[in-house]
Write an enzyme that holds these catalytic residues in place. Structure first.
Site, PDB file in Angstrom:
ATOM      1  N   ASP A  79       0.817  -1.413   0.058  1.00 18.12           N
ATOM      2  CA  ASP A  79      -0.036   0.037   0.096  1.00 18.12           C
ATOM      3  C   ASP A  79       0.866   1.281  -0.155  1.00 18.12           C
ATOM      4  OD1 ASP A  79      -2.009  -1.603   0.107  1.00 18.12           O
ATOM      5  OD2 ASP A  79      -2.952  -0.731   1.875  1.00 18.12           O
ATOM      6  N   LYS A 159     -12.232  -0.136  10.421  1.00 17.20           N
ATOM      7  CA  LYS A 159     -12.595  -0.157   9.028  1.00 17.20           C
ATOM      8  C   LYS A 159     -11.807  -1.449   8.524  1.00 17.20           C
ATOM      9  CE  LYS A 159     -11.432   2.323   4.895  1.00 17.20           C
ATOM     10  NZ  LYS A 159     -11.026   1.220   3.993  1.00 17.20           N
TER      11      LYS A 159
HETATM   12  S1  IVH Z   1     -19.191   2.093   5.092  1.00 18.26           S
HETATM   13  C1  IVH Z   1     -21.141   4.754   1.566  1.00 18.26           C
HETATM   14  N1  IVH Z   1     -17.963   1.030   7.145  1.00 18.26           N
HETATM   15  O1  IVH Z   1     -14.005   0.425   3.160  1.00 18.26           O
HETATM   16  C2  IVH Z   1     -19.756   3.793   2.104  1.00 18.26           C
HETATM   17  N2  IVH Z   1     -17.177   0.613   5.048  1.00 18.26           N
HETATM   18  O2  IVH Z   1     -12.457   2.699   1.775  1.00 18.26           O
HETATM   19  C3  IVH Z   1     -20.136   2.850   3.056  1.00 18.26           C
HETATM   20  N3  IVH Z   1     -15.066  -0.588   4.819  1.00 18.26           N
HETATM   21  O3  IVH Z   1     -15.940   0.663   0.243  1.00 18.26           O
HETATM   22  C4  IVH Z   1     -19.086   2.174   3.520  1.00 18.26           C
HETATM   23  N4  IVH Z   1     -15.260  -1.260   7.026  1.00 18.26           N
HETATM   24  O4  IVH Z   1     -15.640  -1.663   1.535  1.00 18.26           O
HETATM   25  C5  IVH Z   1     -18.169   1.200   5.950  1.00 18.26           C
HETATM   26  N5  IVH Z   1     -17.028  -0.384   8.876  1.00 18.26           N
HETATM   27  C6  IVH Z   1     -17.162   0.060   7.750  1.00 18.26           C
HETATM   28  C7  IVH Z   1     -15.874  -0.427   6.588  1.00 18.26           C
HETATM   29  C8  IVH Z   1     -16.122  -0.041   5.676  1.00 18.26           C
HETATM   30  C9  IVH Z   1     -14.404  -1.226   5.828  1.00 18.26           C
HETATM   31  C10 IVH Z   1     -14.765  -0.587   3.460  1.00 18.26           C
HETATM   32  C11 IVH Z   1     -15.977  -0.237   2.269  1.00 18.26           C
HETATM   33  C12 IVH Z   1     -15.479   0.850   1.488  1.00 18.26           C
HETATM   34  C13 IVH Z   1     -14.234   0.947   2.113  1.00 18.26           C
HETATM   35  C14 IVH Z   1     -13.913   2.361   1.853  1.00 18.26           C
END
Ligand code: IVH
Length: 737
Positions: A79, A159
């Site tokens: 990354d 995340k």
């Molecule tokens: S909410 C509208 N919550 O991170 C966007 N995303 O870098 C909604 N991700 O595409 C995403 N953990 O795949 C959300 N607790 C979490 C998350 C998460 C990982 C990922 C998801 C997103 C990416 C963006």
């Protein structure tokens, strides 16, 4: 290069309003300032791109890395390196805006890499990033401005570092799994139904809904996946994320590898009954997640870092800190913390850009993975005799510190993961946990990699190895240390007991005849004769060698004790300074520092190790081992008497090398032929000189024997006096008698 590969959105910095921001050298040059104790994030500088050709190459590399990233499995860039490259590309484009290539990863088109054919009901957006507390505060301020009021309810959760996936449920039954694809449409991966832990095939209620979330591999699942894969002749996945991506998309498999799902969104689907759809639209995010969990979907709620509600940006920041602190211990990877406006009304009013919602942000944590090379494997023997491999890495900086070693657990682990010397490996380091090698990056192999050679004998004491368990162990177990230290003590430069090599020591230890060095001096004829491969002659010879060893000078006895920091030449200096073991033992740390080369750090440790060895030394004395240094005089009692004291030898004895620094090189001949290098050095010091191993301006004499090379040349170049071994033997003839 197709347009679809345009952007690896995770990596693309965007402004807090969702629009891409210009990035390049200097945007984030070093550690950011710290607010409220938040950890600053070191961001690596942009790659330097010098001309249009380098720019085109950089774009190509970034595009193919992004494609690999989304397609799963084999990105050649970690990354950080990818980020560096993209920053470099952006910096070059800022200088040459007319020459920017349409394929550039900085392009304005949103979306991921792989298009699928199942349209998403609502676009699957990405998230904008912040990297510091200040940036987070700026984001909340702009969110407040946009909606015209203060957001006072945030949800804060991990995340998850996996792949976004959609699970469609019809009347409570799981019907379809779809990847994110380009955010507008994704790929049908319903074949994976049944292999994803946390996505039940039936919900607790017969509802028609869409669950969104992240699919990943836990550390244990990743290890299992690579075991299964290499066991079937495949190449290992570099990290859990690649493993999840590759596994999810593989349609036909001889074996099943489980993955884990974490839900982070719950939406209505066409067919969701009216009242439920309305309810979902009005529920705060935190309630939606509770509902998902009640329906049977796995969420972060059951982990050590559950999503929680915070009432202010400050509370969010303290929660961010807490989650970051847990990261190293989590059984799954997280690459940041997601902060969302919790209330539906706040989300609605904030709205979304084409790429990311304005009501949510990812607070990125520093990368914990890097690709580097495995240079060597060391085998260390622990106190209990466990022989543990350790990887020596090409130094690499991960999260602010340089990593040069990584644990490798055990030989079976090396075989399972098919590691080879020279491999590019993905290393993982988080918090204070010892860095680990996740896997080789198999597609970066050149064919030059070499197999890792496992030891056949214990690397410490030379005994056999018990390879029965997963962890290999020296057959001597806890006695390994004893075997190693006795073999060392009997060595040529210490007590020089011929016939007492490692094999014989193992025999003696196994037979219970020796438990420490002093026991060697108590060995009897009948005891030795009773051992395998010990006849009359060898018994007689060994006993004679042991008897002779009692007469070794103090310097060698001291060296044989193996006190840390007292190798051969330091032992000689100490012995010559103090003259007797009694004097050495009564020296305190301050007195010890009077010996040339012993400073304030070494002195106390030598003094305390000698104190620990007191019972053994007493036993050696009782066995009749010599404890004096021939030709040395004890130091005077007071400091005042110290001035001008010559510690190099005995006054009155002819010391032909007084004040000389002597280097020996090449093969010795004549009277000196039998002397080891150590014995030559002993001779030089007895003659009043200093021995040294390298030629410098301070060298006064170089004894150059046959085959002398660079040291001789250097002496000639510096005009230093050279002698042959014979001339030197004449010079020190009195001491050779
Ligand atoms: S909410 C509208 N919550 O991170 C966007 N995303 O870098 C909604 N991700 O595409 C995403 N953990 O795949 C959300 N607790 C979490 C998350 C998460 C990982 C990922 C998801 C997103 C990416 C963006």
């Amino acid at each position: 290069m197709g347009n679809r590969l345009k952007n690896r959105s995770r990596h693309r910095p965007h402004g807090i309003d969702g629009r891409p921001v210009r990035i390049g050298a200097g945007r984030r040059p070093g550690p950011l300032s710290v607010v409220d104790g938040m950890m600053p994030i070191m961001t690596t500088p942009a790659a330097v791109i010098v001309d249009a050709a380098a720019y085109a190459q950089a774009v190509e590399n970034a595009v193919s890395a992004a494609a690999a990233y989304y397609e799963g499995g084999t990105s050649p860039l970690d990354d950080d390196t990818y980020d560096r490259l993209v920053r470099g590309i952006a910096a070059w484009e800022a200088e040459h805006p007319d020459e920017a290539l349409p394929d550039s990863p900085t392009g304005k088109v949103a979306g991921g890499a792989v298009e699928g054919d199942i349209p998403h009901t609502v676009p699957m957006l990405s998230l904008d990033n912040v990297f510091s507390a200040e940036e987070f505060m700026a984001w909340t301020a702009s969110l407040n401005r946009r909606i015209g009021r203060e957001v006072t309810r945030f949800s804060v959760g991990p995340k998850l570092d996996g792949l976004a996936i959609v699970a469609r449920y019809s009347d409570g039954r799981l019907t379809r799994l779809i990847t994110r694809g380009d955010g507008i449409a994704g790929e049908d991966v319903s074949h994976a139904i049944g292999t994803v832990v946390g996505l039940p095939e039936r919900l607790a209620e017969p509802v028609t809904v869409e669950v969104r979330g992240e699919v990943l591999m836990t550390t244990a699942q990743f290890e299992y996946a690579n075991e299964a894969r290499t066991g079937h002749g495949g190449q290992p996945f570099a990290n859990p994320r690649n493993a999840a991506a590759g596994t999810l998309r593989a349609k036909e498999r001889l074996y099943t590898v489980p993955m884990t799902f974490f839900g982070y969104g719950l939406l209505p689907l066409p067919g969701t009954d009216g009242p439920l759809a309305e309810r979902l639209a009005e529920l705060p995010h935190s309630d939606l997640m509770s509902l998902a969990a009640e329906l049977g979907v796995h969420t972060s709620a059951t982990t050590a870092v559950p999503e929680s509600v915070a009432g202010s940006p400050e509370q969010v920041l303290s929660r961010v800190k807490e989650i970051a602190a847990e990261r190293a211990e989590l059984p799954f990877g997280i690459d940041g913390i997601v902060v969302k406006a919790d209330l539906a009304a706040d989300q609605r009013d904030a709205g979304s850009g084409s790429r990311a919602p304005r009501w949510a942000i990812a607070y990125k944590l520093p990368a914990v993975e890097k690709i580097t090379r495995l240079l060597e494997v060391e085998w260390n023997v622990g106190r209990t005799g466990i022989i543990a491999p350790r990887g020596v890495l090409e130094p690499v900086v991960v999260d602010g510190s340089t990593i040069t070693y990584a644990t490798l657990h055990n030989p079976a682990d090396i075989t399972r993961r098919d590691l080879r010397l020279g491999d590019h490996v993905m290393v993982h380091r988080a918090g204070d946990v010892i860095p680990r090698i996740e896997a080789p990056v198999a597609h970066l192999r050149t064919g030059e990699e070499q197999p890792i050679v496992f030891p056949e004998q214990c690397p410490r004491c030379g005994s056999d190895i018990d390879t029965g368990g997963e962890r290999w162990r020296c057959a001597q177990g806890r006695n390994c240390h004893l075997v190693a230290s006795l073999s060392y003590a009997a060595g040529r430069d210490q007590l020089d007991i011929e016939g007492l090599g490692a094999t014989r020591v193992v025999q003696l230890v196994d037979a219970g005849l020796v438990a420490d060095l002093a026991d060697v001096f108590a060995l009897r004829h009948d005891q030795l004769l009773g051992l395998e491969r010990m006849g009359e002659t060898s018994t007689g010879n060994l006993l004679a060698a042991i008897a002779a060893a009692k007469e070794q000078p103090l310097s060698r006895v001291l060296c044989a004790l193996g006190v840390r920091g007292t190798g051969r030449s330091m032992s000689r200096r100490i012995a010559r300074y103090f003259a007797t073991m009694d004097n050495i033992r009564s020296a305190d740390a301050e007195t010890m520092q009077r010996v040339d080369g012993i400073g304030s750090e070494k002195a106390p440790s030598i003094v305390s190790e000698l104190a620990e060895l007191a019972p053994l030394i007493d036993k050696l004395v009782a066995a009749g081992v010599n404890m004096t240094e021939p030709g040395a005089t004890p130091p005077p009692a007071t400091d005042a008497d110290l001035d001008g004291r010559d510690t190099a030898g005995t006054p009155g004895v002819d010391r032909p090398l007084t004040d000389m620094t002597v280097v020996v090189t090449g093969a010795m001949t004549g009277n000196l032929e039998k002397l080891s290098r150590n014995e030559m050095n002993e001779l030089i010091e007895r003659a009043g000189g200093r021995s040294s191993s390298s030629v410098s301006k301070r060298t006064t004499l170089v004894v150059a024997g046959e085959g002398a090379g660079s040291k001789r040349a250097k002496a000639e170049q510096l005009g230093i006096r050279l002698t042959t071994p014979d001339e030197f033997a004449t010079l020190v003839a009195d001491l050779l008698k």
